[in-house]
Design a protein around this motif. Structure first.
Motif, PDB file in Angstrom:
ATOM      1  N   VAL A 188     -10.525   2.593   6.232  1.00 61.69           N
ATOM      2  CA  VAL A 188     -10.919   1.190   6.242  1.00 61.69           C
ATOM      3  C   VAL A 188      -9.899   0.368   7.022  1.00 61.69           C
ATOM      4  O   VAL A 188      -8.699   0.454   6.761  1.00 61.69           O
ATOM      5  N   ARG A 189     -10.400  -0.355   7.997  1.00 60.30           N
ATOM      6  CA  ARG A 189      -9.554  -1.250   8.799  1.00 60.30           C
ATOM      7  C   ARG A 189      -9.466  -2.612   8.103  1.00 60.30           C
ATOM      8  O   ARG A 189     -10.486  -3.182   7.735  1.00 60.30           O
ATOM      9  N   ILE A 190      -8.264  -3.086   7.949  1.00 61.38           N
ATOM     10  CA  ILE A 190      -8.080  -4.455   7.432  1.00 61.38           C
ATOM     11  C   ILE A 190      -7.441  -5.249   8.557  1.00 61.38           C
ATOM     12  O   ILE A 190      -6.268  -5.093   8.863  1.00 61.38           O
ATOM     13  N   SER A 191      -8.262  -6.065   9.191  1.00 52.13           N
ATOM     14  CA  SER A 191      -7.807  -6.812  10.365  1.00 52.13           C
ATOM     15  C   SER A 191      -7.462  -8.221   9.909  1.00 52.13           C
ATOM     16  O   SER A 191      -8.334  -9.029   9.600  1.00 52.13           O
ATOM     17  N   LEU A 250      -6.839 -10.051  -1.502  1.00 53.84           N
ATOM     18  CA  LEU A 250      -7.544  -8.886  -0.977  1.00 53.84           C
ATOM     19  C   LEU A 250      -6.999  -7.597  -1.590  1.00 53.84           C
ATOM     20  O   LEU A 250      -7.761  -6.728  -2.022  1.00 53.84           O
ATOM     21  N   TRP A 251      -5.678  -7.492  -1.651  1.00 54.46           N
ATOM     22  CA  TRP A 251      -5.046  -6.281  -2.181  1.00 54.46           C
ATOM     23  C   TRP A 251      -5.467  -6.059  -3.639  1.00 54.46           C
ATOM     24  O   TRP A 251      -5.803  -4.953  -4.066  1.00 54.46           O
ATOM     25  N   SER A 252      -5.550  -7.130  -4.365  1.00 55.89           N
ATOM     26  CA  SER A 252      -6.013  -7.053  -5.748  1.00 55.89           C
ATOM     27  C   SER A 252      -7.493  -6.630  -5.796  1.00 55.89           C
ATOM     28  O   SER A 252      -7.892  -5.763  -6.589  1.00 55.89           O
ATOM     29  N   THR A 253      -8.290  -7.217  -4.927  1.00 53.93           N
ATOM     30  CA  THR A 253      -9.707  -6.860  -4.843  1.00 53.93           C
ATOM     31  C   THR A 253      -9.889  -5.384  -4.499  1.00 53.93           C
ATOM     32  O   THR A 253     -10.769  -4.691  -5.041  1.00 53.93           O
ATOM     33  N   MET A 254      -9.062  -4.889  -3.589  1.00 54.46           N
ATOM     34  CA  MET A 254      -9.143  -3.476  -3.188  1.00 54.46           C
ATOM     35  C   MET A 254      -8.860  -2.567  -4.377  1.00 54.46           C
ATOM     36  O   MET A 254      -9.564  -1.575  -4.610  1.00 54.46           O
ATOM     37  N   GLN A 255      -7.841  -2.916  -5.151  1.00 52.00           N
ATOM     38  CA  GLN A 255      -7.486  -2.068  -6.297  1.00 52.00           C
ATOM     39  C   GLN A 255      -8.590  -2.090  -7.356  1.00 52.00           C
ATOM     40  O   GLN A 255      -8.915  -1.064  -7.950  1.00 52.00           O
ATOM     41  N   ASP A 256      -9.173  -3.273  -7.538  1.00 55.09           N
ATOM     42  CA  ASP A 256     -10.314  -3.360  -8.455  1.00 55.09           C
ATOM     43  C   ASP A 256     -11.492  -2.521  -7.954  1.00 55.09           C
ATOM     44  O   ASP A 256     -12.185  -1.867  -8.724  1.00 55.09           O
ATOM     45  N   ALA A 257     -11.706  -2.572  -6.652  1.00 61.96           N
ATOM     46  CA  ALA A 257     -12.889  -1.910  -6.074  1.00 61.96           C
ATOM     47  C   ALA A 257     -12.819  -0.403  -6.266  1.00 61.96           C
ATOM     48  O   ALA A 257     -13.827   0.234  -6.597  1.00 61.96           O
ATOM     49  N   ILE A 260       0.833  -1.196   0.000  1.00 62.79           N
ATOM     50  CA  ILE A 260       0.000   0.000   0.000  1.00 62.79           C
ATOM     51  C   ILE A 260       0.868   1.246   0.000  1.00 62.79           C
ATOM     52  O   ILE A 260       0.620   2.198  -0.757  1.00 62.79           O
ATOM     53  N   GLU A 261       1.910   1.232   0.834  1.00 64.99           N
ATOM     54  CA  GLU A 261       2.802   2.387   0.917  1.00 64.99           C
ATOM     55  C   GLU A 261       3.456   2.685  -0.425  1.00 64.99           C
ATOM     56  O   GLU A 261       3.747   3.833  -0.753  1.00 64.99           O
ATOM     57  N   ALA A 262       3.682   1.631  -1.201  1.00 67.69           N
ATOM     58  CA  ALA A 262       4.413   1.783  -2.460  1.00 67.69           C
ATOM     59  C   ALA A 262       3.504   2.144  -3.628  1.00 67.69           C
ATOM     60  O   ALA A 262       3.962   2.274  -4.769  1.00 67.69           O
ATOM     61  N   THR A 263       2.191   2.289  -3.337  1.00 71.57           N
ATOM     62  CA  THR A 263       1.248   2.470  -4.443  1.00 71.57           C
ATOM     63  C   THR A 263       0.644   3.874  -4.411  1.00 71.57           C
ATOM     64  O   THR A 263       0.139   4.298  -3.374  1.00 71.57           O
ATOM     65  N   PRO A 264       0.691   4.563  -5.531  1.00 73.08           N
ATOM     66  CA  PRO A 264       0.146   5.915  -5.586  1.00 73.08           C
ATOM     67  C   PRO A 264      -1.338   5.941  -5.203  1.00 73.08           C
ATOM     68  O   PRO A 264      -2.071   4.969  -5.468  1.00 73.08           O
ATOM     69  N   GLU A 265      -1.759   7.035  -4.633  1.00 76.14           N
ATOM     70  CA  GLU A 265      -3.147   7.285  -4.233  1.00 76.14           C
ATOM     71  C   GLU A 265      -3.574   6.483  -3.006  1.00 76.14           C
ATOM     72  O   GLU A 265      -4.654   6.709  -2.465  1.00 76.14           O
ATOM     73  N   TRP A 266      -2.782   5.534  -2.567  1.00 79.39           N
ATOM     74  CA  TRP A 266      -3.112   4.765  -1.371  1.00 79.39           C
ATOM     75  C   TRP A 266      -2.287   5.252  -0.196  1.00 79.39           C
ATOM     76  O   TRP A 266      -1.133   5.622  -0.355  1.00 79.39           O
ATOM     77  N   GLU A 267      -2.883   5.185   0.988  1.00 82.11           N
ATOM     78  CA  GLU A 267      -2.206   5.686   2.173  1.00 82.11           C
ATOM     79  C   GLU A 267      -2.512   4.799   3.384  1.00 82.11           C
ATOM     80  O   GLU A 267      -3.675   4.490   3.638  1.00 82.11           O
ATOM     81  N   VAL A 268      -1.462   4.416   4.075  1.00 84.84           N
ATOM     82  CA  VAL A 268      -1.658   3.737   5.357  1.00 84.84           C
ATOM     83  C   VAL A 268      -1.706   4.822   6.415  1.00 84.84           C
ATOM     84  O   VAL A 268      -0.786   5.634   6.520  1.00 84.84           O
ATOM     85  N   CYS A 288      -4.659   0.118   8.510  1.00 88.30           N
ATOM     86  CA  CYS A 288      -5.708   1.124   8.328  1.00 88.30           C
ATOM     87  C   CYS A 288      -5.366   1.947   7.093  1.00 88.30           C
ATOM     88  O   CYS A 288      -4.272   2.487   6.985  1.00 88.30           O
ATOM     89  N   VAL A 289      -6.333   2.067   6.198  1.00 89.27           N
ATOM     90  CA  VAL A 289      -5.991   2.550   4.871  1.00 89.27           C
ATOM     91  C   VAL A 289      -7.042   3.514   4.322  1.00 89.27           C
ATOM     92  O   VAL A 289      -8.216   3.439   4.686  1.00 89.27           O
ATOM     93  N   ARG A 290      -6.551   4.439   3.506  1.00 85.63           N
ATOM     94  CA  ARG A 290      -7.455   5.258   2.687  1.00 85.63           C
ATOM     95  C   ARG A 290      -6.954   5.216   1.253  1.00 85.63           C
ATOM     96  O   ARG A 290      -5.743   5.166   1.008  1.00 85.63           O
TER      97      ARG A 290
END
Lengths: 473, 473
Positions: free
Chosen positions: A443-446, A460-467, A382-390, A400-402
Motif C-alpha cells: 500500500v502506497r501512502i502518498s 491515518l496511522w491509527s486508522t491503519m492499525q484499526d483496519a 511503522i518501522e517500530a511496530t511489529p508485523e508492519w514493514e516499510v 510503501c507499507v505491508r
C-alpha cells in the motif's frame, strides 16, 4: 449570458467553491457511489431550450458532488498529491475568462511571453542552468511521448521524418527501468518503436535502475544489430519514489549517443529544495526533463513542465508553418505550437504565475519540507511496530507499507493487503492506493495534500492499525 | 490562501472578467505591442517571499492586458471563432475549483460519467447514430494524431504494436487533400508514417478533395507495393471551409480497407443544424471524427470531441493497466485514460454541460444560423462590388476575398493583399487573417464571434473598403 449575469452567477460559483473547500474535510475522501449513479441522475438527451442557472447548480449538488473523490481532502493519501492551491485556481479563472487561444505570438502575445517568463522562473527554482528552455504540456504522458519522438528523430539527420520508421533496417531501442511509469511504455508504442524494442531494465534493492544491467543490455542489442536510441530515467518512481542514478545513466547515454529523458513528474517539485538536488545529480547532461507542477507543487491540473537543452531540435520535429498561421513577427517570437503536439493552447502559465507569486519560493519550500518530515514520522512509527514493514526507502513523501500478520501464508498476504486498504477507503476516513512491488501487493501512502498536517498523518496511522485489526475478525 | 481569502479575491476576479468582457469592444482587436513588451515588464526571477494579491492584479492590468488579442471582441474575424461563452466559463471554474484529477473511474467517478453523458448529448445534437462513442481531447491536432495511431495499428492484428513500424516491408500510406489542416501532416510525421508516405491529393474547383485523383493515387501506391492505410477527409477546411465528399471517400476507404477520419473541427458545430448535415453525408461510414466544441459552438478552449465507431480498438491501442491504477470496478466502468494520450484528465465535460444547458439546442442553433446569414450578406456585397472577388464558395461562415485593383501586376497583388489586411489589423478596428490559396494570398474573414452582429459585419465591410483606398495613397 451577459457580463452582468456572469458577475452574479460568478459570485455564486465562487461561493460554491469556497464553501466546498472550507468543508472538504467533512466528506468521505473517496466517493463511494456505484458505477452509473451519476449517469442515471442526468437526462439522456440535451435540453431543447435554455435552462435556469439554479437548475444546473441543483444538479451539481444532487448528481455530481456524490461522485467526487476529494483530492484536496487532508486525508487524501492516494496516487500523488494533486494539489489545486486556491491562488493557482484564480490564475486559471483568468485564463478561461479572457478566453481566446494561443496559436502563434500574434494571436495572444502575453500568452507566449508569460509562459517564457514563468517556465524560466521554475527553471531557476529547481536549479537548472540557463541551457534549458521550458514549455508547458498537459501531462507527463504527453511529455514522455514528445521526448521519445525527439529521440526517434535525433541523430538520424531527420531522414526518418521522410522515410518513417518503416524503412529502417536496424530498429531503434528505448530503455527504462521496470519501475518506470506506464506512460513510458505507452509513449514508446505510440511513437512506433514497437514493444520488441522497449527494454525494461531490472532495478537494485532500492528499486533504482541497475546501471550495469542497462549497459550490458545496450551492448547486447548493439551486437544484435539494433540501435540504442533513448533512455528514460526516473527521479521519483510512481510506486515507491525510487531515484534512478542520473549521473551514471548520463555517462552511458553519452557513450552510446542516446537521448536521455528524465521523468521527474512527481519529484521535480522537490528540486526547489537545495537539499534534495542530489536526487538528480547529473541532470545537466540530460536532454529533456518533465516536472508536473500540477502535482505536489500545487498548480491546478494541468501543468506539466517540459524542459529541453535541445529546443531547436524539438521545434524541428514539431513544427508546421502553414500560410494561415504566418505573421510578420514570426522570426522574432516563439511559437509554442512547435514545442508540442497541439496547435492551440490555453493561457496555462497564469496559474503557475499566480501560485509562485502568492506563495513565494519560501512558502512552497516550507510545504514540501513539511510533507517530507511527515513521511519520515510515519516511516518511524511503522518501522517500530511489529508485523508492519516499510518496503521501500522513504526519500520523499511516499511510504510503501505491508502489514504481515504472524504466520500468514504468501497467497493470503495479497488478499489481506487489499482488504485492509479497502476497509480504509470505503470507510471514507482516508484514501490510499495499493500497487504491486516485487510481485506482491503493498500500500502506497502518498503524503502531501495541501492541508495535510502531522495530525492527519497520525490519524491515518491509527486508522491503519484499526483496519488490520478489523480484517482479522 | 484560505477559502475565505479565495472568496474575497474570487469576487475580484469575477468582477475583473465581467468588466473585461463588458468593455471588450473598446480594445483594439489585435494586440499591437512589440515582441518582448510583456516579458520586459515582468521580473526575471521568481519572488522569494509571498506577494500581495493586489500586486498580482496590478501587473495583470499593466503588463498582460496590452498583450491580449481579444478573441471575444465582436470585430474578431481572424483564424476561427474561438468563442468562450460565459456559461461555459462558469463550468470550467467548477472543474478548476473542485480540483483533482481523473485517472480512472474511482479517482473521480463524476468526471467519467458526465463526460459519457455530455459527449453523448453532442452525438445526438450533430445527428450521429448510437454506434458512435465520444471522448474529450484537447485539440484537433491531438485528435488527428490519435486517429492516425489507430489507423496505423488497425488491420495489422496489432502485430505492429510489437514489431513497430520499423520492420514493415511495405510502408503504410496516409491520404488527405492539399487543403487539409497542417496538423494532418504533423500527425502523420509524429505517428511515424514518414513524409514519403503522406499524399496530399489535389482538390477540385471548390477546394474539395478530388475523389478520382484519390483513387488513382491509391491504385498507383498499391502497384508500387505500398499499403494504403488512412484517409483524412475534411468537413470545412481551414483556408476556405471546403467540404470534402465524405460519401464517395467512404466508398474508397471501404474498397481498400482503410481507416477514414473526418476532420470537422470547425464545421462540426454546424452539424447541430439539420439543414447543414448534407455537408458530411456518408459520415456514418467513417471510423473517427473530430469536432472542436471550443470553436464556433462556444465552449471555452480546450474541448475537442473525438468520436469513433471503433472504441474497443482505440482502447487497445491506448491502454495501459499498471497495478497502481487498478481498482475493483475496472470491468464495469470506463477509463478515459485509455481513450487518448494523457493519463490524467481535467473535468472538461462541465464546461460543455453548462453551455448546452444554459443555451439549449435552440439557442446554439440560432447563433450559428445568424453567423451563416451574416456571411451570406457579406458575400453578396463583395460579389456586387467592382475590383472585389470572393475566391471560394461561402458555405459556412468564412468569406475568402481578394481586392484586385484594375491593372495590378501579379506580383504586386500579394503585397497589396497583405498590406490592406495589415492596415485593418494594426488599426485595431478588426482582426482578420490572410492565407495562401492557389499560390496567392487572400484574406479570410471568419465570422462567428459570439457577439458579432450584422452591424459589425457591415462595419467591417466599410473598413475593408477604406483600407484598400488607404493603401492606394
Amino acid at each position: 449570458m451577459t457580463p452582468e449575469e456572469f458577475r452574479k452567477m460568478g459570485y455564486q460559483i465562487i461561493d460554491w467553491i469556497a464553501d466546498y473547500r472550507a468543508k472538504v474535510d467533512d466528506y468521505d475522501v473517496m466517493s463511494t457511489i456505484q458505477p452509473g449513479d451519476v449517469r442515471n441522475k442526468l437526462p439522456k438527451s440535451p435540453p431543447e431550450s435554455r435552462e435556469t442557472f439554479d437548475s444546473i447548480l441543483s444538479d451539481l449538488d444532487d448528481a455530481i458532488v456524490p461522485g467526487i473523490t476529494h483530492w484536496n481532502h487532508p486525508s487524501y493519501f492516494a496516487y500523488f498529491p494533486g494539489n489545486a492551491v486556491l491562488s493557482s485556481i484564480l490564475g486559471d479563472f483568468l485564463s478561461s475568462g479572457i478566453g481566446g487561444v494561443g496559436l502563434n505570438w500574434q494571436s495572444m502575445p502575453a500568452l507566449t511571453e508569460v509562459e517564457e517568463v514563468v517556465t524560466d522562473w521554475m527553471r531557476q527554482m529547481v536549479g537548472l542552468s540557463s541551457e534549458w528552455d521550458g514549455v508547458i504540456q498537459d501531462t507527463a504522458s504527453t511529455s514522455s511521448l514528445i521526448a521519445l519522438l525527439c529521440a526517434r528523430e535525433y541523430g538520424s539527420d531527420y531522414s526518418q521524418m521522410n522515410t518513417g520508421l518503416q524503412k529502417s533496417d536496424s530498429p531503434l531501442v528505448v530503455y527504462s527501468s521496470i519501475q518506470s511509469h506506464s506512460s513510458v511504455k505507452k509513449a514508446a508504442l505510440l511513437a512506433g518503436f514497437g514493444l520488441d524494442h522497449v527494454r525494461f531494465i531490472d532495478t537494485d534493492e532500492n528499486y533504482a535502475l541497475d546501471v550495469k544491467k542497462l549497459e550490458s543490455t545496450i551492448k547486447a542489442d548493439i551486437e544484435n544489430g539494433l540501435r540504442p536510441c533513448a533512455i528514460i530515467a526516473t527521479t521519483g518512481t510512481t510506486s515507491t519514489t525510487a531515484i534512478d542514478p542520473i549521473a551514471d545513466i548520463a555517462t552511458i547515454a553519452e557513450t552510446y549517443d542516446m537521448w536521455l529523458h528524465v521523468d521527474a513528474a512527481m519529484a521535480g517539485s522537490a528540486m526547489i529544495l537545495p537539499e534534495c538536488r542530489w536526487m538528480w545529480n547529473g541532470i545537466e547532461k540530460a536532454d529533456s526533463i518533465v516536472i508536473n507542477a500540477h502535482k505536489w507543487l500545487g498548480v491546478v491540473f494541468d501543468c506539466s513542465l517540459y524542459y529541453t537543452r535541445k529546443s531547436e531540435h524539438l521545434i524541428r520535429v514539431m513544427s508546421t508553418n502553414p500560410s494561415y498561421l504566418q505573421t510578420a513577427v514570426d522570426q522574432e517570437t516563439k511559437s509554442y505550437r512547435d514545442w508540442g503536439i497541439p496547435l492551440g493552447r490555453r493561457f496555462r502559465s497564469l496559474k503557475l504565475w499566480f501560485l509562485i507569486r502568492e506563495q513565494g519560493i519560501s512558502g512552497l519550500q516550507e510545504r514540501i519540507r513539511r510533507d517530507m518530515e511527515n513521511a519520515q514520522w510515519l516511516f518511524q512509527q511503522i518501522e517500530a511496530t511489529p508485523e508492519w514493514e516499510v518496503v521501500a526507502p522513504v526519500q520523499l513523501q511516499t511510504v510503501c507499507v505491508r502489514h504481515i500478520p504472524d504466520g500468514v501464508a504468501d497467497d493470503e498476504l495479497d488478499k489481506h493487503t487489499l482488504r485492509w486498504a479497502n476497509v480504509i477507503n470505503s470507510s471514507g476516513a482516508a484514501y490510499l492506493t495499493p500497487a504491486i512491488l516485487d510481485g506482491r501487493w503493498m500500500v502506497r501512502i502518498s503524503i502531501g495534500a495541501e492541508n495535510t498536517t502531522l495530525d492527519h498523518v497520525k490519524a491515518l496511522w491509527s486508522t491503519m492499525q484499526d483496519a488490520v485489526r478489523s480484517t482479522d475478525e
